[in-house]
Design a protein around this motif. Structure first.
Motif, PDB file in Angstrom:
ATOM      1  N   TRP A 136       0.219 -15.879   1.458  1.00  0.00           N
ATOM      2  CA  TRP A 136       0.566 -14.628   2.121  1.00  0.00           C
ATOM      3  C   TRP A 136      -0.686 -14.054   2.765  1.00  0.00           C
ATOM      4  N   THR A 137      -0.497 -13.375   3.872  1.00  0.00           N
ATOM      5  CA  THR A 137      -1.585 -12.625   4.493  1.00  0.00           C
ATOM      6  C   THR A 137      -1.382 -11.147   4.168  1.00  0.00           C
ATOM      7  N   ALA A 138      -2.372 -10.348   4.510  1.00  0.00           N
ATOM      8  CA  ALA A 138      -2.266  -8.910   4.267  1.00  0.00           C
ATOM      9  C   ALA A 138      -1.096  -8.330   5.063  1.00  0.00           C
ATOM     10  N   GLU A 139      -0.851  -8.862   6.244  1.00  0.00           N
ATOM     11  CA  GLU A 139       0.253  -8.376   7.066  1.00  0.00           C
ATOM     12  C   GLU A 139       1.599  -8.668   6.399  1.00  0.00           C
ATOM     13  N   ASP A 140       1.701  -9.834   5.730  1.00  0.00           N
ATOM     14  CA  ASP A 140       2.942 -10.158   5.018  1.00  0.00           C
ATOM     15  C   ASP A 140       3.211  -9.153   3.912  1.00  0.00           C
ATOM     16  N   VAL A 141       2.176  -8.799   3.184  1.00  0.00           N
ATOM     17  CA  VAL A 141       2.337  -7.856   2.084  1.00  0.00           C
ATOM     18  C   VAL A 141       2.726  -6.484   2.616  1.00  0.00           C
ATOM     19  N   LEU A 142       2.074  -6.049   3.697  1.00  0.00           N
ATOM     20  CA  LEU A 142       2.403  -4.746   4.270  1.00  0.00           C
ATOM     21  C   LEU A 142       3.818  -4.720   4.831  1.00  0.00           C
ATOM     22  N   SER A 143       4.281  -5.849   5.352  1.00  0.00           N
ATOM     23  CA  SER A 143       5.638  -5.873   5.904  1.00  0.00           C
ATOM     24  C   SER A 143       6.694  -5.785   4.797  1.00  0.00           C
ATOM     25  N   LEU A 144       6.351  -6.154   3.571  1.00  0.00           N
ATOM     26  CA  LEU A 144       7.276  -6.056   2.456  1.00  0.00           C
ATOM     27  C   LEU A 144       7.361  -4.641   1.886  1.00  0.00           C
ATOM     28  N   SER A 145       6.389  -3.826   2.231  1.00  0.00           N
ATOM     29  CA  SER A 145       6.323  -2.476   1.677  1.00  0.00           C
ATOM     30  C   SER A 145       7.246  -1.531   2.439  1.00  0.00           C
ATOM     31  N   GLU A 146       7.755  -0.531   1.707  1.00  0.00           N
ATOM     32  CA  GLU A 146       8.577   0.494   2.358  1.00  0.00           C
ATOM     33  C   GLU A 146       7.710   1.452   3.164  1.00  0.00           C
ATOM     34  N   ASN A 147       6.513   1.701   2.659  1.00  0.00           N
ATOM     35  CA  ASN A 147       5.610   2.629   3.330  1.00  0.00           C
ATOM     36  C   ASN A 147       4.221   1.987   3.427  1.00  0.00           C
ATOM     37  N   PRO A 148       3.967   1.182   4.462  1.00  0.00           N
ATOM     38  CA  PRO A 148       2.684   0.485   4.566  1.00  0.00           C
ATOM     39  C   PRO A 148       1.505   1.438   4.759  1.00  0.00           C
ATOM     40  N   ASN A 149       1.727   2.619   5.364  1.00  0.00           N
ATOM     41  CA  ASN A 149       0.624   3.555   5.561  1.00  0.00           C
ATOM     42  C   ASN A 149       0.108   4.075   4.225  1.00  0.00           C
ATOM     43  N   GLU A 150       0.986   4.233   3.278  1.00  0.00           N
ATOM     44  CA  GLU A 150       0.573   4.693   1.950  1.00  0.00           C
ATOM     45  C   GLU A 150      -0.325   3.648   1.276  1.00  0.00           C
ATOM     46  N   ILE A 151       0.030   2.384   1.422  1.00  0.00           N
ATOM     47  CA  ILE A 151      -0.790   1.316   0.856  1.00  0.00           C
ATOM     48  C   ILE A 151      -2.145   1.273   1.537  1.00  0.00           C
ATOM     49  N   LEU A 152      -2.163   1.399   2.859  1.00  0.00           N
ATOM     50  CA  LEU A 152      -3.432   1.393   3.585  1.00  0.00           C
ATOM     51  C   LEU A 152      -4.302   2.572   3.179  1.00  0.00           C
ATOM     52  N   ASP A 153      -3.713   3.752   3.003  1.00  0.00           N
ATOM     53  CA  ASP A 153      -4.477   4.917   2.565  1.00  0.00           C
ATOM     54  C   ASP A 153      -5.053   4.690   1.174  1.00  0.00           C
ATOM     55  N   MET A 154      -4.274   4.056   0.289  1.00  0.00           N
ATOM     56  CA  MET A 154      -4.746   3.791  -1.063  1.00  0.00           C
ATOM     57  C   MET A 154      -5.912   2.803  -1.038  1.00  0.00           C
ATOM     58  N   ILE A 155      -5.830   1.788  -0.197  1.00  0.00           N
ATOM     59  CA  ILE A 155      -6.915   0.806  -0.081  1.00  0.00           C
ATOM     60  C   ILE A 155      -8.173   1.475   0.451  1.00  0.00           C
ATOM     61  N   ILE A 156      -8.012   2.338   1.443  1.00  0.00           N
ATOM     62  CA  ILE A 156      -9.175   3.036   2.005  1.00  0.00           C
ATOM     63  C   ILE A 156      -9.817   3.927   0.954  1.00  0.00           C
ATOM     64  N   MET A 157      -9.004   4.604   0.149  1.00  0.00           N
ATOM     65  CA  MET A 157      -9.546   5.467  -0.899  1.00  0.00           C
ATOM     66  C   MET A 157     -10.299   4.638  -1.946  1.00  0.00           C
ATOM     67  N   GLU A 158      -9.771   3.465  -2.289  1.00  0.00           N
ATOM     68  CA  GLU A 158     -10.446   2.622  -3.268  1.00  0.00           C
ATOM     69  C   GLU A 158     -11.752   2.068  -2.726  1.00  0.00           C
TER      70      GLU A 158
END
Length: 117
Positions: free
Chosen positions: A79-101
């Motif tokens: 899987w690529t990061a794009e595959d994981v984000l496409s499976l998410s209901e809210n990809p922006n929330e995941i991206l914000d969490m990654i940026i915070m980490e």
């Protein structure tokens, strides 16, 4: 061909062909066999493999969390990061969490009240 040396005629030793069958039979005489030895080796192999598999049974039944399973797919390049984000209901929330980490909490460059334009 005239320059090639003449070969001597080959003659076998006296009685060679008469004693040949007996000599062959002597060399192929029955050696003591242990028929149970191959069965014992096969049984030992199966017991060893079974014991080894039972030892690994506890490790193979370990349940992974959804996050751990996704990380395994990403690390194995299935899987690529794009595959994981496409499976998410809210990809922006995941991206914000990654940026915070990654970058931690940072102060904003300016306050919302300080609109200079």
């Amino acid at each position: 061909m005239e320059k090639l040396p003449k070969l001597q005629e080959f003659t076998p030793p006296e009685g060679y062909f008469e004693t040949l069958p007996d000599e062959i039979l002597k060399k192929t005489a029955q050696k003591p066999s242990f028929p149970y030895l191959k069965y014992a080796a096969a049984a030992l192999l199966f017991v060893t493999l079974g014991w080894w598999q039972l030892g690994n049974l506890d490790q193979s039944t370990q349940q992974l969390s959804l996050e751990e399973e996704a990380l395994l797919y990403i690390e194995s390049n299935q899987w690529t990061a794009e595959d994981v984000l496409s499976l998410s209901e809210n990809p922006n929330e995941i991206l914000d969490m990654i940026i915070m980490e990654e970058f931690g909490q940072q102060d904003p460059l300016w306050a919302e009240e300080d609109n200079w334009f």
